[in-house]
Design a protein around this motif. Sequence first.
Motif, mmCIF file in Angstrom:
data_model
loop_
_atom_site.group_PDB
_atom_site.id
_atom_site.type_symbol
_atom_site.label_atom_id
_atom_site.label_comp_id
_atom_site.label_asym_id
_atom_site.label_seq_id
_atom_site.Cartn_x
_atom_site.Cartn_y
_atom_site.Cartn_z
ATOM 1 N N LYS A 2 -31.108 -13.334 13.263
ATOM 2 C CA LYS A 2 -30.300 -13.840 14.191
ATOM 3 C C LYS A 2 -29.000 -13.880 13.720
ATOM 4 C CE LYS A 2 -33.844 -17.299 15.563
ATOM 5 N NZ LYS A 2 -34.790 -16.472 15.664
ATOM 6 N N GLY A 3 -28.438 -12.846 12.993
ATOM 7 C CA GLY A 3 -27.131 -12.498 12.674
ATOM 8 C C GLY A 3 -26.357 -11.930 13.705
ATOM 9 N N THR A 4 -25.032 -12.089 13.533
ATOM 10 C CA THR A 4 -24.273 -11.566 14.867
ATOM 11 C C THR A 4 -23.206 -10.590 14.529
ATOM 12 O OG1 THR A 4 -22.542 -13.427 14.287
ATOM 13 C CG2 THR A 4 -24.331 -13.803 16.027
ATOM 14 N N LYS A 5 -22.938 -10.456 13.058
ATOM 15 C CA LYS A 5 -22.008 -9.315 12.835
ATOM 16 C C LYS A 5 -22.444 -9.028 11.401
ATOM 17 C CE LYS A 5 -18.223 -12.348 12.503
ATOM 18 N NZ LYS A 5 -16.816 -12.616 12.966
ATOM 19 N N LEU A 6 -21.780 -7.619 10.863
ATOM 20 C CA LEU A 6 -21.835 -7.230 9.546
ATOM 21 C C LEU A 6 -20.383 -7.008 8.963
ATOM 22 C CD1 LEU A 6 -24.324 -4.245 9.806
ATOM 23 C CD2 LEU A 6 -24.383 -5.983 8.094
ATOM 24 N N ARG A 7 -19.988 -7.326 7.868
ATOM 25 C CA ARG A 7 -18.957 -7.284 7.219
ATOM 26 C C ARG A 7 -18.964 -6.116 5.926
ATOM 27 N NH1 ARG A 7 -14.256 -11.604 5.387
ATOM 28 N NH2 ARG A 7 -14.545 -12.069 7.504
ATOM 29 N N ILE A 8 -17.688 -5.529 5.926
ATOM 30 C CA ILE A 8 -17.606 -4.521 4.488
ATOM 31 C C ILE A 8 -16.284 -4.684 4.348
ATOM 32 C CG2 ILE A 8 -17.412 -2.633 6.139
ATOM 33 C CD1 ILE A 8 -19.163 -1.365 3.858
ATOM 34 N N GLY A 9 -15.988 -4.453 2.755
ATOM 35 C CA GLY A 9 -14.679 -4.225 2.190
ATOM 36 C C GLY A 9 -14.809 -2.692 1.759
ATOM 37 N N VAL A 10 -13.540 -1.959 2.354
ATOM 38 C CA VAL A 10 -13.612 -0.688 1.817
ATOM 39 C C VAL A 10 -12.263 -0.491 1.208
ATOM 40 C CG1 VAL A 10 -13.662 1.809 2.799
ATOM 41 C CG2 VAL A 10 -15.045 0.033 3.957
ATOM 42 N N VAL A 11 -12.123 0.088 -0.023
ATOM 43 C CA VAL A 11 -11.062 0.346 -0.585
ATOM 44 C C VAL A 11 -10.289 1.274 0.050
ATOM 45 C CG1 VAL A 11 -9.931 1.283 -2.879
ATOM 46 C CG2 VAL A 11 -11.906 -0.071 -3.061
ATOM 47 N N GLU A 12 -9.091 1.046 0.620
ATOM 48 C CA GLU A 12 -8.204 1.823 1.260
ATOM 49 C C GLU A 12 -8.051 3.614 0.441
ATOM 50 O OE1 GLU A 12 -3.759 1.131 3.114
ATOM 51 O OE2 GLU A 12 -3.869 1.294 0.970
ATOM 52 N N ASP A 13 -8.160 3.694 -0.683
ATOM 53 C CA ASP A 13 -8.078 4.965 -1.360
ATOM 54 C C ASP A 13 -9.192 5.754 -0.914
ATOM 55 O OD1 ASP A 13 -5.725 4.476 -2.414
ATOM 56 O OD2 ASP A 13 -6.082 4.323 -4.385
ATOM 57 N N ASN A 14 -10.433 5.080 -0.684
ATOM 58 C CA ASN A 14 -11.674 5.821 -0.258
ATOM 59 C C ASN A 14 -11.462 6.247 1.218
ATOM 60 O OD1 ASN A 14 -14.147 6.824 -0.202
ATOM 61 N ND2 ASN A 14 -15.189 4.791 -0.871
ATOM 62 N N SER A 15 -10.723 7.134 1.705
ATOM 63 C CA SER A 15 -10.577 7.441 2.775
ATOM 64 C C SER A 15 -11.542 7.995 3.774
ATOM 65 C CB SER A 15 -9.345 8.602 3.086
ATOM 66 O OG SER A 15 -9.626 9.483 2.350
ATOM 67 N N LYS A 16 -12.558 8.968 3.005
ATOM 68 C CA LYS A 16 -13.662 9.274 3.656
ATOM 69 C C LYS A 16 -14.727 8.112 4.059
ATOM 70 C CE LYS A 16 -13.853 13.804 1.479
ATOM 71 N NZ LYS A 16 -14.429 14.601 0.411
ATOM 72 N N ALA A 17 -14.738 7.213 3.175
ATOM 73 C CA ALA A 17 -15.600 5.986 3.551
ATOM 74 C C ALA A 17 -14.883 5.275 4.771
ATOM 75 C CB ALA A 17 -15.834 5.017 2.404
ATOM 76 N N LEU A 18 -13.575 4.803 4.615
ATOM 77 C CA LEU A 18 -12.941 4.223 5.686
ATOM 78 C C LEU A 18 -13.077 4.850 7.089
ATOM 79 C CD1 LEU A 18 -11.154 1.830 5.682
ATOM 80 C CD2 LEU A 18 -9.050 3.273 5.284
ATOM 81 N N ASN A 19 -12.983 6.340 6.913
ATOM 82 C CA ASN A 19 -13.107 7.135 8.270
ATOM 83 C C ASN A 19 -14.489 6.823 8.857
ATOM 84 O OD1 ASN A 19 -10.481 7.921 8.332
ATOM 85 N ND2 ASN A 19 -11.144 9.637 7.412
ATOM 86 N N PHE A 20 -15.403 6.898 7.895
ATOM 87 C CA PHE A 20 -16.872 6.805 8.275
ATOM 88 C C PHE A 20 -16.840 5.506 9.115
ATOM 89 C CE2 PHE A 20 -20.965 4.793 7.405
ATOM 90 C CZ PHE A 20 -21.768 5.402 8.063
#
Length: 175
Positions: free
Chosen positions: A126-144
Amino acid sequence: MFKQNSIEINNEKYIIRNLNIKDKNIIQKLCEDCTDYYNIVSGEEPKEDTWKEILEDLPPNKTYEEKYVLGIFKDKNLVAIVDLVRDYPDKGEWILGLLLIHPMERRKGLGEKINGLISNMVKDNKGTKLRIGVVEDNSKALNFWRNIGYLEVKRVNLTIGNKENIVIVMNHSVV
């Protein structure tokens, strides 16, 4: 509790199950195999007890009953870890504290498959969304995360290890 599951990518089978204290050595080994991630995020190698942080760290006012640490195995080797906490920071929102994938398993579609699996898990509970914090310098993860539909909601300054970071907080609807 998560029920053991499996996924398949390019005819390779991955088993997903809950991790616990008995798995501390294989968790630690995966962390040490992912030093690139730790250097980007904290400016440091993983500590000797990084496994403990993964298994035990909780956000404020949360309990271990609300935390899921999942291991993804290929040929009996731990190749990825998911750390997920239910109803944080708000009811219905689940925070993805960590998705760590072994360098040899990246760019094969595993991250997207894992995201689909946990999205279904959140929906089933019964959840509605996922949240994540991505370090700005981790550009590959951010793009993913952006490429699979996560949207930026805010930016926060956060010190992790020896490093000052800008963390981009992102949400993704699962309904």
